[in-house]
Design an enzyme around this catalytic site. Structure first.
Site, mmCIF file in Angstrom:
data_model
loop_
_atom_site.group_PDB
_atom_site.id
_atom_site.type_symbol
_atom_site.label_atom_id
_atom_site.label_comp_id
_atom_site.label_asym_id
_atom_site.label_seq_id
_atom_site.Cartn_x
_atom_site.Cartn_y
_atom_site.Cartn_z
ATOM 1 N N HIS A 36 0.801 -1.232 0.000
ATOM 2 C CA HIS A 36 0.000 0.000 0.000
ATOM 3 C C HIS A 36 0.834 1.283 0.000
ATOM 4 C CE1 HIS A 36 0.914 -0.108 4.288
ATOM 5 N NE2 HIS A 36 0.666 1.185 4.291
HETATM 6 C C1 UD1 Z 1 -1.993 5.460 5.983
HETATM 7 C C2 UD1 Z 1 -0.670 5.909 6.579
HETATM 8 C C3 UD1 Z 1 0.350 4.770 6.470
HETATM 9 C C4 UD1 Z 1 -0.198 3.480 7.059
HETATM 10 C C5 UD1 Z 1 -1.517 3.150 6.361
HETATM 11 C C6 UD1 Z 1 -2.131 1.877 6.883
HETATM 12 C C7 UD1 Z 1 -0.136 8.311 6.360
HETATM 13 C C8 UD1 Z 1 0.708 9.285 5.629
HETATM 14 N N1 UD1 Z 1 -0.105 7.051 5.883
HETATM 15 O O1 UD1 Z 1 -1.797 5.311 4.583
HETATM 16 O O2 UD1 Z 1 1.516 5.127 7.172
HETATM 17 O O3 UD1 Z 1 0.716 2.432 6.878
HETATM 18 O O4 UD1 Z 1 -2.418 4.239 6.587
HETATM 19 O O5 UD1 Z 1 -3.294 1.560 6.220
HETATM 20 O O6 UD1 Z 1 -0.785 8.656 7.314
HETATM 21 N N2 UD1 Z 1 -9.378 4.735 2.307
HETATM 22 C C9 UD1 Z 1 -10.567 4.025 2.309
HETATM 23 N N3 UD1 Z 1 -11.085 3.671 3.516
HETATM 24 C C10 UD1 Z 1 -10.502 4.005 4.701
HETATM 25 C C11 UD1 Z 1 -9.315 4.734 4.663
HETATM 26 C C12 UD1 Z 1 -8.760 5.082 3.462
HETATM 27 O O7 UD1 Z 1 -11.125 3.712 1.265
HETATM 28 O O8 UD1 Z 1 -11.042 3.664 5.766
HETATM 29 C C13 UD1 Z 1 -8.777 5.148 1.022
HETATM 30 C C14 UD1 Z 1 -8.819 6.647 0.885
HETATM 31 O O9 UD1 Z 1 -9.898 7.057 0.134
HETATM 32 C C15 UD1 Z 1 -7.510 7.019 0.225
HETATM 33 C C16 UD1 Z 1 -6.611 5.823 0.462
HETATM 34 O O10 UD1 Z 1 -7.414 4.799 1.020
HETATM 35 O O11 UD1 Z 1 -7.656 7.176 -1.156
HETATM 36 C C17 UD1 Z 1 -5.462 6.182 1.332
HETATM 37 O O12 UD1 Z 1 -5.844 6.509 2.683
HETATM 38 P P1 UD1 Z 1 -4.880 7.442 3.595
HETATM 39 O O13 UD1 Z 1 -5.326 7.449 4.997
HETATM 40 O O14 UD1 Z 1 -4.701 8.722 2.917
HETATM 41 O O15 UD1 Z 1 -3.468 6.764 3.535
HETATM 42 P P2 UD1 Z 1 -3.026 5.235 3.590
HETATM 43 O O16 UD1 Z 1 -2.509 4.878 2.257
HETATM 44 O O17 UD1 Z 1 -4.103 4.368 4.187
#
Ligand code: UD1
Length: 349
Positions: A194
Site C-alpha cells: 500500500h
Molecule cells: C496510511 C498511513 C500509512 C499506514 C496506512 C495503513 C499516512 C501518511 N499514511 O496510509 O503510514 O501504513 O495508513 O493503512 O498517514 N481509504 C478508504 N477507507 C478508509 C481509509 C482510506 O477507502 O477507511 C482510502 C482513501 O480514500 C484514500 C486511500 O485509502 O484514497 C489512502 O488513505 P490514507 O489514509 O490517505 O493513507 P493510507 O494509504 O491508508
C-alpha cells in the site's frame, strides 16, 4: 486526563496496550483518517478497544489537506478537554497533526515508537516521524538504533526511553484467539502492498504483479488496501493480476495475524508486518529500498527487495533461511504497554 490519539489502521494495535495499562483517565480521540469498518471498526471490536470518546471524522484527502483538517478539527476538542498530556503513536498524518496542535498550546507530548528512520524523505511517514520527534517531549522507543537516530538529531538523551514494542503486546495477546480463523489449506504466501512509493506508480505496481506471478505454483493471498485496489482498477491493471494471486478485501485483525502465522512467506511494504512476521519467525520479503525498522533484518526474518524482479529469488532464499524457533528481539515481549504507562504517568508527576 490524557488524550490518546489514533486515526489509521496501524494505530489501533498500538493504543490498545496503552489504554489497558494506564491508570490515569484517558480520552480516546479517533481522527477518522481511516473510517471504513474494514480499516477501523472491525479492529475496535476484535481488540476490545473502548469506543472513541471523540471522532473527528476527517476522512480522506491529500496529505496536506488531511493533516490540516485534523489540526482544525482537533484544536477545539483539545481546548475544551484541557488534557494534561497528549500521547501519539506511529507515523501517520494523525500523529503529526495532533502533536503539533498540543505543542502550540504548551501541553506535554509523548511519542510512542519514536526514532524510527528510513532516511527516505520521499515517504510521507518519514516526514511525519522527523517532525513529531523534533517537537515531542518524551520519546518512547522500540529498539536501540532509534536512540542513536534521535541523539544525532539533537534530542536530549534524558527525553528518550526504551519501552519495547506495543504492537507486539497486541499480537501476543490475540494470537491464541486468532487460531480459530480459517486459512487456505496447503502452502501459501501472504502479500500486502500500500506504500505510495510502490502503488502510486503504475509501472512499478505492474512490475510487482508480474513478478508475483513468477512465484507460481505458490498461491498468494493478497488482502488489498483501498489505495492499491483503486489504483489497480484506475490503471486497468486487472489483467496483470497473476492467476496464483487471489485478491481479497482487507482482513480483520485476527484473520490477518492468523494468515501471517500460517504463511510460508510474507511479501509486504508495510512497517508493522515486518515486525509481526519477525516475532512469529515467518520469512518476510519487504518490497522497498529501505526500512525504518532495520532490527527486523538484523535480528528478525526480514530482507529488503528494492527491485521487483528480484522478488522470486528473495522469497526462495528467505524460506530456506526460516529459523527453527522465532527470533527474540529485546523488549518485544508483551510488556511494552505497562512500561509506556509508567513513563506517561511519570511525566505527569
Ligand atoms: C496510511 C498511513 C500509512 C499506514 C496506512 C495503513 C499516512 C501518511 N499514511 O496510509 O503510514 O501504513 O495508513 O493503512 O498517514 N481509504 C478508504 N477507507 C478508509 C481509509 C482510506 O477507502 O477507511 C482510502 C482513501 O480514500 C484514500 C486511500 O485509502 O484514497 C489512502 O488513505 P490514507 O489514509 O490517505 O493513507 P493510507 O494509504 O491508508
Amino acid at each position: 486526563m490524557i488524550d490518546l490519539i489514533c486515526g489509521a489502521r496501524p494505530n489501533f494495535m498500538k493504543v490498545d496496550p496503552i489504554i489497558r495499562n494506564l491508570s490515569e483517565k484517558v480520552r480516546l480521540v479517533h481522527t477518522g483518517q481511516h473510517y471504513d469498518y474494514a480499516m477501523s471498526g472491525s479492529f475496535f471490536n476484535q481488540l476490545g478497544l473502548p469506543k472513541p470518546d471523540i471522532n473527528l471524522g476527517v476522512g480522506s484527502s491529500t496529505i496536506t489537506v488531511q493533516t490540516a483538517d485534523i489540526m482544525k478539527a482537533y484544536e477545539p476538542v483539545f481546548i475544551q478537554g484541557k488534557p494534561d498530556a497528549v500521547v501519539v503513536v506511529g507515523d501517520v498524518n494523525s500523529t503529526l497533526a495532533c502533536v503539533l496542535t498540543a505543542v502550540r498550546h504548551g501541553t506535554p507530548t509523548v511519542h510512542v515508537e519514536a526514532g524510527l528512520r528510513s532516511f527516505d524523505r520521499t515517504m510521507p511517514e518519514e516526514i511525519n516521524r522527523l517532525l513529531t520527534d523534533q517537537i515531542s517531549d518524551l520519546l518512547l522507543i522500540t529498539s536501540r538504533e532509534a536512540r542513536e537516530n534521535l541523539l544525532r538529531e539533537g534530542r536530549p538523551d534524558d527525553s528518550i526511553v526504551m519501552v519495547g514494542n506495543p504492537m507486539i503486546d497486541t499480537l501476543l495477546r490475540l494470537l491464541p484467539e486468532a487460531t480459530g480463523s480459517k486459512v487456505p489449506g496447503g502452502r501459501f504466501g501472504l502479500v500486502t502492498l500500500h506504500r505510495p512509493g510502490n502503488v502510486d506508480n503504475w509501472k512499478l505496481l505492474g512490475d510487482i504483479l508480474d513478478s508475483l506471478g513468477k512465484l507460481a505454483p505458490l498461491s498468494l493471498v493478497f488482502p488489498a488496501h483501498p489505495r492499491t485496489l483503486k489504483n489497480i482498477q484506475n490503471w486497468g491493471l486487472q489483467s496483470r493480476v497473476p492467476r496464483n494471486l487471489t485478491m481479497v478485501k482487507p482482513m480483520d485483525y485476527l484473520a490477518f495475524i492468523r494468515h501471517q502465522q500460517a504463511a510460508e512467506v510474507v511479501i509486504t511494504d508495510s512497517g508493522g508486518v515486518q515486525e509481526e512476521a519477525s516475532v512469529m519467525g515467518v520469512p518476510c520479503v519487504t518490497v522497498r529500498p529501505n526500512t525504518e525498522r532495520p532490527i527486523t533484518c538484523t535480528l528478525g526474518t526480514n530482507v529488503l527487495c528494492p527491485d521487483p524482479r528480484e522478488i522470486p529469488g528473495a522469497v526462495i532464499k528467505q524460506i530456506e533461511k526460516r529459523p527453527a524457533v522465532p527470533p527474540t528481539i529485546p523488549m518485544w515481549d508483551g510488556g511494552a504497554g505497562a512500561r509506556i504507562a509508567l513513563e506517561i504517568e511519570r511525566i505527569l508527576e
